[in-house]
Structure formats: structure tokens, C-alpha cells
Write an enzyme that holds these catalytic residues in place. Structure first.
Site, PDB file in Angstrom:
ATOM      1  N   HIS A  97     -17.705  52.641  -2.828  1.00 16.62           N
ATOM      2  CA  HIS A  97     -18.990  53.230  -2.451  1.00 16.62           C
ATOM      3  C   HIS A  97     -18.763  54.630  -1.908  1.00 16.62           C
ATOM      4  O   HIS A  97     -17.744  54.908  -1.272  1.00 16.62           O
ATOM      5  CB  HIS A  97     -19.724  52.372  -1.418  1.00 16.62           C
ATOM      6  CG  HIS A  97     -18.910  52.016  -0.217  1.00 16.62           C
ATOM      7  ND1 HIS A  97     -17.942  51.033  -0.228  1.00 16.62           N
ATOM      8  CD2 HIS A  97     -18.915  52.522   1.045  1.00 16.62           C
ATOM      9  CE1 HIS A  97     -17.395  50.940   0.966  1.00 16.62           C
ATOM     10  NE2 HIS A  97     -17.959  51.840   1.761  1.00 16.62           N
ATOM     11  N   HIS A  99     -20.441  57.450   0.604  1.00 20.39           N
ATOM     12  CA  HIS A  99     -21.404  57.731   1.671  1.00 20.39           C
ATOM     13  C   HIS A  99     -21.961  59.134   1.413  1.00 20.39           C
ATOM     14  O   HIS A  99     -21.179  60.089   1.264  1.00 20.39           O
ATOM     15  CB  HIS A  99     -20.717  57.757   3.040  1.00 20.39           C
ATOM     16  CG  HIS A  99     -20.072  56.464   3.445  1.00 20.39           C
ATOM     17  ND1 HIS A  99     -20.639  55.609   4.360  1.00 20.39           N
ATOM     18  CD2 HIS A  99     -18.901  55.880   3.069  1.00 20.39           C
ATOM     19  CE1 HIS A  99     -19.838  54.563   4.543  1.00 20.39           C
ATOM     20  NE2 HIS A  99     -18.780  54.703   3.764  1.00 20.39           N
TER      21      HIS A  99
HETATM   22  P1  AMP Z   1     -16.964  51.582   4.668  1.00 21.97           P
HETATM   23  O1  AMP Z   1     -16.527  51.589   6.104  1.00 21.97           O
HETATM   24  O2  AMP Z   1     -16.647  52.864   3.949  1.00 21.97           O
HETATM   25  O3  AMP Z   1     -16.504  50.346   3.932  1.00 21.97           O
HETATM   26  O4  AMP Z   1     -18.552  51.563   4.722  1.00 21.97           O
HETATM   27  C1  AMP Z   1     -19.324  50.396   4.656  1.00 21.97           C
HETATM   28  C2  AMP Z   1     -20.729  50.784   5.008  1.00 21.97           C
HETATM   29  O5  AMP Z   1     -21.601  49.750   4.597  1.00 21.97           O
HETATM   30  C3  AMP Z   1     -20.977  51.014   6.507  1.00 21.97           C
HETATM   31  O6  AMP Z   1     -21.426  52.348   6.726  1.00 21.97           O
HETATM   32  C4  AMP Z   1     -22.025  49.966   6.844  1.00 21.97           C
HETATM   33  O7  AMP Z   1     -22.969  50.440   7.793  1.00 21.97           O
HETATM   34  C5  AMP Z   1     -22.671  49.706   5.506  1.00 21.97           C
HETATM   35  N1  AMP Z   1     -23.294  48.403   5.369  1.00 21.97           N
HETATM   36  C6  AMP Z   1     -22.734  47.201   5.633  1.00 21.97           C
HETATM   37  N2  AMP Z   1     -23.622  46.217   5.383  1.00 21.97           N
HETATM   38  C7  AMP Z   1     -24.751  46.810   4.928  1.00 21.97           C
HETATM   39  C8  AMP Z   1     -26.017  46.320   4.500  1.00 21.97           C
HETATM   40  N3  AMP Z   1     -26.315  45.026   4.498  1.00 21.97           N
HETATM   41  N4  AMP Z   1     -26.954  47.228   4.115  1.00 21.97           N
HETATM   42  C9  AMP Z   1     -26.669  48.550   4.142  1.00 21.97           C
HETATM   43  N5  AMP Z   1     -25.490  49.070   4.534  1.00 21.97           N
HETATM   44  C10 AMP Z   1     -24.547  48.210   4.928  1.00 21.97           C
END
Ligand code: AMP
Length: 137
Positions: A97, A99
Site C-alpha cells: 500500500h 500512503h
Molecule cells: P503500514 O504501517 O504502512 O502497514 O500502514 C498501515 C495503515 O493501515 C496504517 O496507517 C493504518 O492506520 C491503516 N489501517 C489499518 N486498518 C485500517 C482500516 N480498517 N481502515 C483504514 N485504514 C486502516
């Protein structure tokens, strides 16, 4: 099934802002800055080094569109596009993903970007040799 796959299949809710046959973009539930958006492929790849080039190219095109929309729609002054790989890099969800984070003058967020120094020209060259070897291999 990881949490992003549950969002793709609508098993859990998310605030979706863009969808096509192979990509989804939705609001991050824990925004660093309000408007923080995630861009994901519908097929799970992880990490970036295992993700096909065409998938990465498509994801970056959508990131570019989301960034432009944050500037146009939210009045952002700038945008961070970030992609974490591995726990050591802060990755939590094992599904590639990006950001896309809108930034505003004076928004108060500061990355802990503590720039360091190489001890010598040889120090940087030693590491460069290893990375060049990795690229060649
Ligand atoms: P990473 O640390 O790069 O794996 O980022 C994962 C991201 O997913 C974090 O910024 C979380 O806030 C986001 N996240 C986790 N669960 C959800 C969800 N159910 N809906 C939207 N964002 C989420």
C-alpha cells in the site's frame, strides 16, 4: 485474509474514494494528517520487491491522481507518498500500500528525519559497491 482484503470484499467498512478493476483508494483510519489516503491493489502482493512492475506503475498513477485531488480538493500545499516494507520499516499490514498524505504549511507534523553522516568517503563507497552488486545480480 488481511484487513485490506476484507475492505476490498466489503467484509469491513472503509471510506472509499476511488475504485477500478484492480485498485482501491480509501481513507486511512488513523490519519497522520486528515485526508491521509491509502492506495492498494485488489490482489495482495507483499513486499514491494515481490510486486509486479505493471502493478506498481498502476498504483503510482493512482497515487498521483489522489495527490492532485488532495491539492485541488483539500487545498493541500504538498503531499507525502510513502510505502513501508517490513516491520523494521514500520509496516503493519502485509498487503502492499502507498500512503498519500496531504501536507499543509504549519500542519505541525515533523518526520523524525535525523540525517546522519558517513564517517569517510570510503564508508559511503563501501555501501555503494554492495548496492551496485545487488543491482547487477
Ligand atoms: P503500514 O504501517 O504502512 O502497514 O500502514 C498501515 C495503515 O493501515 C496504517 O496507517 C493504518 O492506520 C491503516 N489501517 C489499518 N486498518 C485500517 C482500516 N480498517 N481502515 C483504514 N485504514 C486502516
Amino acid at each position: 485474509m488481511n484487513i485490506f482484503e476484507k475492505i476490498i470484499s466489503r467484509e469491513i467498512p472503509a471510506t472509499i474514494i476511488y475504485e477500478d478493476e484492480d485498485t482501491l483508494a480509501f481513507m486511512d483510519i488513523g490519519p497522520i494528517i486528515k485526508g491521509h489516503t491509502l492506495v492498494i491493489p485488489k490482489i495482495c502482493y507483499d513486499p514491494v520487491t515481490e510486486t509486479p512492475d505493471d502493478v506498481l506503475a498502476k498504483l503510482m498513477q493512482i497515487c498521483k491522481r489522489v495527490a492532485a485531488a488532495q491539492i485541488k480538493g483539500l487545498g493541500a500545499d504538498g503531499v507525502n507518498i510513502i510505502q513501508n516494507n517490513g516491520a523494521s520499516a514500520g509496516q503493519v499490514v502485509p498487503h502492499i500500500h502507498f500512503h498519500v498524505i496531504p501536507r499543509f504549511e504549519g500542519d505541525g507534523h515533523h518526520w523524525n528525519w535525523a540525517a546522519k553522516k558517513y564517517e569517510s568517503p570510503a564508508g559511503v563507497e563501501n555501501l555503494a559497491v554492495k548496492i551496485r552488486e545487488g543491482l547487477a545480480g
